[in-house]
Design a protein around this motif. Structure first.
Motif, PDB file in Angstrom:
ATOM      1  N   LYS A  60       5.082   5.936   0.636  1.00 51.33           N
ATOM      2  CA  LYS A  60       4.177   6.993   0.170  1.00 51.33           C
ATOM      3  C   LYS A  60       4.511   7.498  -1.243  1.00 51.33           C
ATOM      4  O   LYS A  60       4.701   8.702  -1.469  1.00 51.33           O
ATOM      5  CB  LYS A  60       4.189   8.176   1.144  1.00 51.33           C
ATOM      6  CG  LYS A  60       3.714   7.822   2.549  1.00 51.33           C
ATOM      7  CD  LYS A  60       3.771   9.024   3.465  1.00 51.33           C
ATOM      8  CE  LYS A  60       3.172   8.706   4.816  1.00 51.33           C
ATOM      9  NZ  LYS A  60       3.912   7.647   5.545  1.00 51.33           N
ATOM     10  N   PRO A  61       4.598   6.605  -2.217  1.00 49.47           N
ATOM     11  CA  PRO A  61       4.917   7.055  -3.575  1.00 49.47           C
ATOM     12  C   PRO A  61       3.742   7.783  -4.222  1.00 49.47           C
ATOM     13  O   PRO A  61       2.578   7.597  -3.826  1.00 49.47           O
ATOM     14  CB  PRO A  61       5.216   5.752  -4.313  1.00 49.47           C
ATOM     15  CG  PRO A  61       4.385   4.733  -3.595  1.00 49.47           C
ATOM     16  CD  PRO A  61       4.401   5.151  -2.143  1.00 49.47           C
ATOM     17  N   ASP A  62       4.026   8.611  -5.202  1.00 45.40           N
ATOM     18  CA  ASP A  62       2.974   9.265  -5.971  1.00 45.40           C
ATOM     19  C   ASP A  62       2.090   8.205  -6.619  1.00 45.40           C
ATOM     20  O   ASP A  62       2.582   7.189  -7.121  1.00 45.40           O
ATOM     21  CB  ASP A  62       3.579  10.165  -7.051  1.00 45.40           C
ATOM     22  CG  ASP A  62       4.286  11.382  -6.472  1.00 45.40           C
ATOM     23  OD1 ASP A  62       4.007  11.710  -5.304  1.00 45.40           O
ATOM     24  OD2 ASP A  62       5.122  11.979  -7.186  1.00 45.40           O
ATOM     25  N   GLY A  63       0.792   8.461  -6.618  1.00 45.09           N
ATOM     26  CA  GLY A  63      -0.150   7.533  -7.240  1.00 45.09           C
ATOM     27  C   GLY A  63      -0.684   6.470  -6.315  1.00 45.09           C
ATOM     28  O   GLY A  63      -1.629   5.752  -6.675  1.00 45.09           O
ATOM     29  N   PHE A  64      -0.109   6.337  -5.114  1.00 43.50           N
ATOM     30  CA  PHE A  64      -0.601   5.346  -4.160  1.00 43.50           C
ATOM     31  C   PHE A  64      -1.626   6.002  -3.245  1.00 43.50           C
ATOM     32  O   PHE A  64      -1.311   6.927  -2.497  1.00 43.50           O
ATOM     33  CB  PHE A  64       0.544   4.776  -3.328  1.00 43.50           C
ATOM     34  CG  PHE A  64       0.100   3.720  -2.335  1.00 43.50           C
ATOM     35  CD1 PHE A  64      -0.178   2.432  -2.754  1.00 43.50           C
ATOM     36  CD2 PHE A  64      -0.037   4.022  -0.987  1.00 43.50           C
ATOM     37  CE1 PHE A  64      -0.585   1.459  -1.847  1.00 43.50           C
ATOM     38  CE2 PHE A  64      -0.436   3.065  -0.069  1.00 43.50           C
ATOM     39  CZ  PHE A  64      -0.714   1.779  -0.510  1.00 43.50           C
ATOM     40  N   ASP A  65      -2.854   5.533  -3.319  1.00 42.46           N
ATOM     41  CA  ASP A  65      -3.949   6.046  -2.504  1.00 42.46           C
ATOM     42  C   ASP A  65      -4.307   4.966  -1.490  1.00 42.46           C
ATOM     43  O   ASP A  65      -4.907   3.951  -1.841  1.00 42.46           O
ATOM     44  CB  ASP A  65      -5.149   6.378  -3.398  1.00 42.46           C
ATOM     45  CG  ASP A  65      -6.332   6.949  -2.628  1.00 42.46           C
ATOM     46  OD1 ASP A  65      -6.312   6.921  -1.384  1.00 42.46           O
ATOM     47  OD2 ASP A  65      -7.286   7.415  -3.283  1.00 42.46           O
ATOM     48  N   SER A  66      -3.940   5.165  -0.247  1.00 45.62           N
ATOM     49  CA  SER A  66      -4.162   4.134   0.763  1.00 45.62           C
ATOM     50  C   SER A  66      -5.634   3.790   0.922  1.00 45.62           C
ATOM     51  O   SER A  66      -5.982   2.636   1.203  1.00 45.62           O
ATOM     52  CB  SER A  66      -3.575   4.569   2.115  1.00 45.62           C
ATOM     53  OG  SER A  66      -4.194   5.756   2.582  1.00 45.62           O
ATOM     54  N   GLU A  67      -6.531   4.779   0.739  1.00 46.56           N
ATOM     55  CA  GLU A  67      -7.965   4.511   0.866  1.00 46.56           C
ATOM     56  C   GLU A  67      -8.475   3.588  -0.232  1.00 46.56           C
ATOM     57  O   GLU A  67      -9.499   2.928  -0.071  1.00 46.56           O
ATOM     58  CB  GLU A  67      -8.747   5.825   0.850  1.00 46.56           C
ATOM     59  CG  GLU A  67      -8.611   6.632   2.124  1.00 46.56           C
ATOM     60  CD  GLU A  67      -9.136   5.869   3.326  1.00 46.56           C
ATOM     61  OE1 GLU A  67     -10.240   5.293   3.235  1.00 46.56           O
ATOM     62  OE2 GLU A  67      -8.442   5.832   4.356  1.00 46.56           O
ATOM     63  N   LEU A  68      -7.763   3.539  -1.350  1.00 42.72           N
ATOM     64  CA  LEU A  68      -8.171   2.689  -2.465  1.00 42.72           C
ATOM     65  C   LEU A  68      -7.315   1.437  -2.560  1.00 42.72           C
ATOM     66  O   LEU A  68      -7.836   0.327  -2.676  1.00 42.72           O
ATOM     67  CB  LEU A  68      -8.083   3.478  -3.774  1.00 42.72           C
ATOM     68  CG  LEU A  68      -8.568   2.757  -5.042  1.00 42.72           C
ATOM     69  CD1 LEU A  68     -10.060   2.455  -4.943  1.00 42.72           C
ATOM     70  CD2 LEU A  68      -8.269   3.607  -6.274  1.00 42.72           C
ATOM     71  N   HIS A  69      -6.003   1.606  -2.510  1.00 45.95           N
ATOM     72  CA  HIS A  69      -5.090   0.500  -2.767  1.00 45.95           C
ATOM     73  C   HIS A  69      -4.820  -0.364  -1.545  1.00 45.95           C
ATOM     74  O   HIS A  69      -4.365  -1.496  -1.685  1.00 45.95           O
ATOM     75  CB  HIS A  69      -3.767   1.042  -3.311  1.00 45.95           C
ATOM     76  CG  HIS A  69      -3.921   1.799  -4.588  1.00 45.95           C
ATOM     77  ND1 HIS A  69      -3.418   3.065  -4.785  1.00 45.95           N
ATOM     78  CD2 HIS A  69      -4.563   1.467  -5.739  1.00 45.95           C
ATOM     79  CE1 HIS A  69      -3.719   3.484  -6.007  1.00 45.95           C
ATOM     80  NE2 HIS A  69      -4.415   2.533  -6.598  1.00 45.95           N
TER      81      HIS A  69
END
Length: 305
Positions: A60-69
């Motif tokens: 869960k790093p900053d900048g990681f968007d599961s809905e997008l990436h």
């Protein structure tokens, strides 16, 4: 009724030059073996790339968007300035190249994470022969239906012994399975719910600029089997396992600009509008068509893009 929605750059030239003639019964039975082989290779690339994305999800790093990436873009792509280039790099990745690309994406999030994150190992894929069977079987059955109709036969027998009405099978299943196979060669974006563009435009009272019925996906079949009861496509999605509206390659730039002009009126999460825009953007840069569909992918079933 739930929908696993998707947005696709679509190589209509490949469909019209290779896939539809094969389905119509032209050429040899093995005429698409090279395309099936490419689809097998890309299925493994997609699986490995998503394994890396799942590995990132655990941290869960900053900048990681599961809905997008993870549940949005194909493969595992971070950043917004060269998405089409990254798609092409994954498409061309040889054995081992996927890991290098994935580590590059992790470095875009945070260089300190490189070396700390490993791909998720919980899933497995079938072997190459089983993948080839699953990716090519629907087209081979549809071709058999067309061949049966040319021979004056009304039914077609599938490999498991069942028999189907050949005309009904061809007219009902061709468009969806053509797109499904095309997506195995050029994957699209994943979404969930009532997020397809023509539905959003309709709900907002906005014209669906550039969208047409997806008859191009069955064009040659309609020409060569004009006596069949071909459905009249609505140009949108009304049920599961369906292809909706299609935008021809020449019309994609204006369709994308139209989306940008009206996006504030569309009742949709910002990330889903971003997915539509990105898929259209890749279609524009690659010079291919765009279309919407449902159930090409399924996060629940582990069939990711």
């Amino acid at each position: 009724m739930g929908f696993d929605t998707s947005f696709h750059p679509v190589d209509l030239e490949l469909i019209e030059s290779r896939v539809l003639p094969y389905l119509a019964g032209h050429g040899e039975d093995d005429a698409i073996d090279d395309l099936v082989g490419r689809a097998v290779s890309l299925r493994k690339t997609r699986f490995r790339a998503k394994a890396w994305a799942l590995g990132v999800l655990e941290h869960k790093p900053d900048g990681f968007d599961s809905e997008l990436h993870l549940w949005g873009r194909p493969f595992f792509i971070v950043g917004s300035d060269r998405i089409a280039e990254d798609v092409q790099r994954y498409l061309a990745a040889a054995d081992g190249g996927v890991d290098a690309l994935a580590r590059e994406m992790i470095a875009r999030l945070d260089p300190a994470l490189v070396g700390r994150i490993e791909p998720d190992q919980s899933g497995t894929l079938p072997g190459d022969d089983a993948l080839a069977q699953s990716l090519g079987s629907a087209l081979r059955i549809l071709r058999a239906a067309a061949v049966a109709l040319r021979a004056g036969e009304r039914t077609v027998r599938v490999p498991d012994g069942r028999e189907f009405d050949a005309a009904e099978l061809l007219t009902r299943e061709a468009a969806y399975n053509v797109l499904d196979f095309a997506a195995a060669l050029l994957p699209g974006w994943m979404s969930r719910g009532y997020t397809w563009p023509t539905r959003l435009y309709s709900d907002a009272g906005v014209r669906d600029e550039g969208f047409t019925a997806p008859t191009a996906l069955t064009g040659l079949l309609r020409e060569e089997f004009p006596g069949l009861d071909w459905p009249v496509p609505s140009g949108t999605i009304v049920q599961n396992y369906m292809v909706g509206g299609l935008v021809r390659a020449a019309d994609v730039p204006e369709a994308r600009a139209h989306l940008g002009r009206h996006r504030e009126r569309l009742d949709c999460e910002a990330v889903d509008l971003q997915k539509i825009d990105e898929a259209m953007g890749v279609a524009e840069q690659l010079g291919v068509a765009f279309c919407e569909a449902t159930e090409i992918y399924s996060g629940f079933e582990g069939n990711l893009n």
